[in-house]
Design a protein around this motif. Structure first.
Motif, PDB file in Angstrom:
ATOM      1  N   LYS B   3       0.907  -0.953   0.187  1.00 27.34           N
ATOM      2  CA  LYS B   3       0.172   0.305  -0.360  1.00 27.34           C
ATOM      3  C   LYS B   3       0.623   1.418  -0.097  1.00 27.34           C
ATOM      4  O   LYS B   3       0.463   2.887  -0.415  1.00 27.34           O
ATOM      5  CB  LYS B   3      -0.916   0.204   1.459  1.00 27.34           C
ATOM      6  N   PHE B   4       2.656   1.238   0.538  1.00 25.14           N
ATOM      7  CA  PHE B   4       3.175   2.094   0.448  1.00 25.14           C
ATOM      8  C   PHE B   4       4.042   2.696  -1.534  1.00 25.14           C
ATOM      9  O   PHE B   4       3.968   3.949  -0.984  1.00 25.14           O
ATOM     10  CB  PHE B   4       4.413   1.824   1.326  1.00 25.14           C
ATOM     11  N   ILE B   7       2.791   5.675  -3.200  1.00 25.19           N
ATOM     12  CA  ILE B   7       3.449   7.235  -2.557  1.00 25.19           C
ATOM     13  C   ILE B   7       4.747   6.773  -2.465  1.00 25.19           C
ATOM     14  O   ILE B   7       4.813   8.291  -3.117  1.00 25.19           O
ATOM     15  CB  ILE B   7       2.911   6.949  -1.147  1.00 25.19           C
ATOM     16  N   LEU B   8       5.572   5.992  -2.491  1.00 25.43           N
ATOM     17  CA  LEU B   8       7.042   5.846  -2.285  1.00 25.43           C
ATOM     18  C   LEU B   8       7.596   6.431  -4.054  1.00 25.43           C
ATOM     19  O   LEU B   8       8.423   7.188  -4.084  1.00 25.43           O
ATOM     20  CB  LEU B   8       7.884   4.755  -2.091  1.00 25.43           C
ATOM     21  N   VAL B  10       5.944   8.270  -6.602  1.00 21.47           N
ATOM     22  CA  VAL B  10       5.253   9.365  -6.358  1.00 21.47           C
ATOM     23  C   VAL B  10       6.532  10.337  -5.374  1.00 21.47           C
ATOM     24  O   VAL B  10       6.982  11.264  -6.693  1.00 21.47           O
ATOM     25  CB  VAL B  10       4.060   9.966  -5.607  1.00 21.47           C
ATOM     26  N   GLU B  11       6.686  10.084  -4.091  1.00 21.32           N
ATOM     27  CA  GLU B  11       8.389  11.294  -3.976  1.00 21.32           C
ATOM     28  C   GLU B  11       9.307  10.904  -4.439  1.00 21.32           C
ATOM     29  O   GLU B  11       9.715  11.784  -4.762  1.00 21.32           O
ATOM     30  CB  GLU B  11       7.830  10.346  -2.419  1.00 21.32           C
ATOM     31  N   TRP B  15      10.994  13.461  -6.131  1.00 19.06           N
ATOM     32  CA  TRP B  15      12.320  13.881  -5.842  1.00 19.06           C
ATOM     33  C   TRP B  15      13.638  13.929  -7.075  1.00 19.06           C
ATOM     34  O   TRP B  15      14.665  14.889  -6.868  1.00 19.06           O
ATOM     35  CB  TRP B  15      13.169  13.185  -5.018  1.00 19.06           C
TER      36      TRP B  15
END
Lengths: 261, 265
Positions: B3-4, B7-8, B10-11, B15
Motif C-alpha cells: 500500500k506504500f 506513494i513511495l 510518486v515521492e 525528488w
C-alpha cells in the motif's frame, strides 16, 4: 533497566520570576499522564523543560534507559527519543504530509545524508505512522489543505516517526472542536498504549483530563498541587489548581504516594 | 509493503524532478561564470601583477585635500535623502494602483506596473546623464535620477506588501462601514508600515552609494571628487576618498538598522 522518567527538584526561573518551583515527578513507561493548570501556571514550561527547549535553572532529569542527562550528547539522545506535539501543530504547511512526518526522522541522520532522500526504512516507517493516524490517502497532500484535526494527526504521526519513549503534547486539542478533540486524544492514547510510549499531555478541559488521564498532575503557580488518579480529583482540589492567588500552603505530593495503573 | 508502493513511487519522481531542476540551475550558473571569463585562469593570473602594482600607489592614503570634501559629502547625503523622499512620495501614489487587491481596474493596474517597470529598467547612471544634459551639472539632476529610479523598486515592494496583507482585518474594517480610502489608511497602511520602512531605509543606504555613481557623470557630490582623482591617476587620493565613503556608509548602515528596528517594534 530504567522504566521511568524522573524529574528531580526542577527549578526554572525567567529572570526574577519563578516559572517552576521544586518539581519532583516520575512518569512510568506506558503511562498516559495529563497536566492541568490555568494559563501561566507553568504547563508549557514544564513540558518544554523535559526536552529542554526551555533551559532549566537547576535540577536533574533521569530519562528511561539514558539515565541522567549530563551533557549535550545526552540531551540530543533524549530529544531523539521524545516526540513533541504542539497546539498549533508547527508543521510546514506548504509541504506534504509525508515530507512533514519524515522530519521526525531527521535526528537519526547527518545533515549531508538528510539532503538526499532518506533510506527506505525511514520512508516506510513514516508512511506506517501516517497510516496509523488514518491519513495514508492524504500522504501526498499539502498540510495547509487539511482540516485542523487532520493537521494535528500529522503532528502525532511526526512525533511517532521518532519511535519515541516519551511524547510531550502541549495543549494538542486547544484549537479543535469537542468531537475532533475526542478523536485526536483517543487516537493518541491508543497508539501510546499499544507502543508502550509514555505521554505527558497538557489540557485545558477537566472532563477530557478525567476521561483520558491514567494520572493527573495539577500545576498552580509553578508548583505541583495535585498528583493522583482522576477519581481523586475533587472539586476542592480543582479549585486549588485553578486558584488565582498564589498558594501559601506548601503542597506535598511525592510520586511514591501514587498508585500505578 | 504494497500500500506504500504508489506513494513511495510518486515521492521518488518528485525528488527526481527537484534534482533535475537544481541541475538545470547549476548548468546556467556555471555557464554564466564561464561566459564572463571567470574560468579564464590565464587572464586572471595576468591581472594579479597589475593589482600588485596599483595597490602600493594607493598607500598611504592622501588626506591633504580632505577639507574640500566636506561640501560634496554633504551634497551626496542630501542627494540620497532628497532622492529617497521623492521616490517614497511617488511610490506611495503608485503602489495602491499596482497592487492587485487595491487597484481600481485592470488598465490602471497595468499602467502602474508599466511605470514601475520602466523606472526600474532605466539605470540611474543613464537617467543621470540625460538629466545632466537637460538641466545642467549639480546635485539636482543627480537627486532626480536617484528618485525616479528608486520608484521602480520601492513602488514594487510596497505593492507586494499590500498584496500580502491579511484579508481579515480589511474585512473587519469594511464590515464596520469604513470607506475604501479609510480601509487603506486604517487597515492596510498599519499592516504594511514595517515592511515599507524596511525597504525604504535599505533604499536610502543604496541611494547614498548610488549618489557616487551619478556624481561621476557630473551630478555633483563625493562621486565627482572620486572620478576627478581617478582621471588624474592620483590613487593615493582615491583610496583616501574611499576610506571616507566607507566610514560614512558604515555610519549610515548602523543608523538605518537602528531606525528600522525602532520602527518595526
Amino acid at each position: 533497566m530504567n522504566n521511568k522518567l524522573s524529574l528531580k527538584n526542577i527549578n526554572v526561573k525567567y529572570g526574577e520570576s519563578i516559572a517552576l518551583k521544586s518539581i519532583n515527578l516520575d512518569i512510568y513507561k506506558g503511562e498516559f499522564v495529563v497536566l492541568l493548570g490555568s494559563s501561566g501556571a507553568g504547563k508549557s514550561t514544564l513540558l518544554r523543560t523535559i526536552n529542554q527547549l526551555n533551559p532549566l535553572t537547576s535540577g536533574e532529569l533521569d530519562f528511561f534507559d539514558l539515565g541522567k542527562i549530563r551533557n549535550k550528547k545526552d540531551l540530543q539522545n533524549l530529544r531523539k527519543k521524545t516526540g513533541m506535539i504542539f497546539q498549533q501543530h508547527q508543521l510546514i504547511e506548504r509541504n506534504t504530509v509525508f515530507q512533514n512526518v519524515l522530519t521526525g526522522r531527521l535526528g537519526f541522520h547527518s545533515l549531508f545524508r538528510s539532503i538526499l532522500p532518506l533510506p527506505k526504512f525511514d520512508q516506510e516507517l513514516a508512511l506506517d505512522c501516517i497510516d496509523r493516524v488514518s491519513l495514508l490517502d492524504k500522504a501526498l497532500v499539502k498540510v495547509k489543505e487539511l482540516s485542523g484535526g487532520q493537521q494535528q494527526r500529522v503532528g502525532i504521526a511526526r512525533a511517532l516517526a521518532q519511535n519515541p519513549s516519551l511524547i510531550l503534547a502541549d495543549e494538542p486539542i486547544a484549537s479543535l472542536d469537542p468531537k475532533t478533540s475526542h478523536q485526536v486524544l483517543s487516537m493518541l492514547k491508543d497508539i501510546c498504549k499499544k507502543d508502550n510510549i509514555s505521554a505527558l499531555t497538557s489540557l485545558h478541559q477537566v472532563d477530557f483530563a478525567k476521561e483520558y488521564g491514567d494520572r493527573i498532575i495539577g500545576l498552580s503557580h509553578g508548583k505541583i498541587v495535585f498528583n493522583g488518579k482522576s477519581d481523586q480529583l475533587s472539586d476542592e482540589i480543582l479549585k486549588n489548581i485553578y486558584s488565582s492567588s498564589p498558594i501559601t500552603e506548601e503542597a506535598n505530593f511525592t510520586s511514591n504516594e501514587v498508585v500505578m495503573v | 509493503m504494497d500500500k506504500f508502493k504508489r506513494i513511495l513511487e510518486v515521492e521518488r519522481r518528485t525528488w527526481k524532478k527537484q534534482f533535475f531542476r537544481v541541475l538545470i540551475i547549476l548548468i546556467f550558473v556555471f555557464s554564466s561564470l564561464a561566459v564572463v571569463g571567470l574560468f579564464d585562469f590565464e587572464r586572471i593570473s595576468t591581472g594579479i601583477p597589475a593589482v600588485l602594482k596599483l595597490l602600493p600607489e594607493m598607500f598611504p592614503p592622501d588626506f591633504s585635500r580632505a577639507g574640500t570634501w566636506f561640501k560634496p559629502l554633504i551634497d551626496s547625503l542630501a542627494m540620497s535623502i532628497a532622492g529617497t523622499s521623492i521616490s517614497v512620495f511617488l511610490s506611495l501614489l503608485l503602489c495602491f494602483f499596482a497592487a492587485r487587491n487595491t487597484t481600481i481596474n485592470p488598465i490602471v493596474y497595468n499602467l502602474a506596473t508599466l511605470i514601475l517597470n520602466v523606472t526600474r529598467a532605466v539605470p540611474e547612471l543613464i537617467l543621470g546623464i540625460i538629466l545632466v544634459a537637460m538641466i545642467g551639472f549639480g546635485a539636482l539632476p543627480g537627486t532626480l535620477a536617484l528618485g525616479l529610479h528608486s520608484v521602480g523598486m520601492l513602488g514594487k515592494f510596497y505593492a507586494e506588501a499590500i498584496e500580502l496583507c491579511d484579508k481579515e482585518p480589511i474585512e473587519a474594517a469594511r464590515a464596520s462601514g469604513a470607506s475604501d480610502l479609510q480601509v487603506i489608511v486604517h487597515s492596510i497602511l498599519p499592516q504594511i508600515f514595517p515592511a515599507m520602512a524596511d525597504v525604504t531605509f535599505y533604499r536610502w543606504e543604496y541611494n547614498f552609494r548610488a549618489s557616487m555613481v551619478v556624481g561621476a557623470v557630473g551630478a555633483g557630490g563625493i562621486g565627482l571628487e572620486i572620478i576627478s582623482a581617478l582621471r588624474i591617476m592620483d590613487y593615493a587620493q582615491v583610496s583616501a576618498l574611499l576610506i571616507v565613503v566607507l566610514v560614512v556608509v558604515t555610519v549610515l548602515d548602523s543608523m538605518s538598522n537602528y531606525l528600522r528596528k525602532s520602527v518595526s517594534e
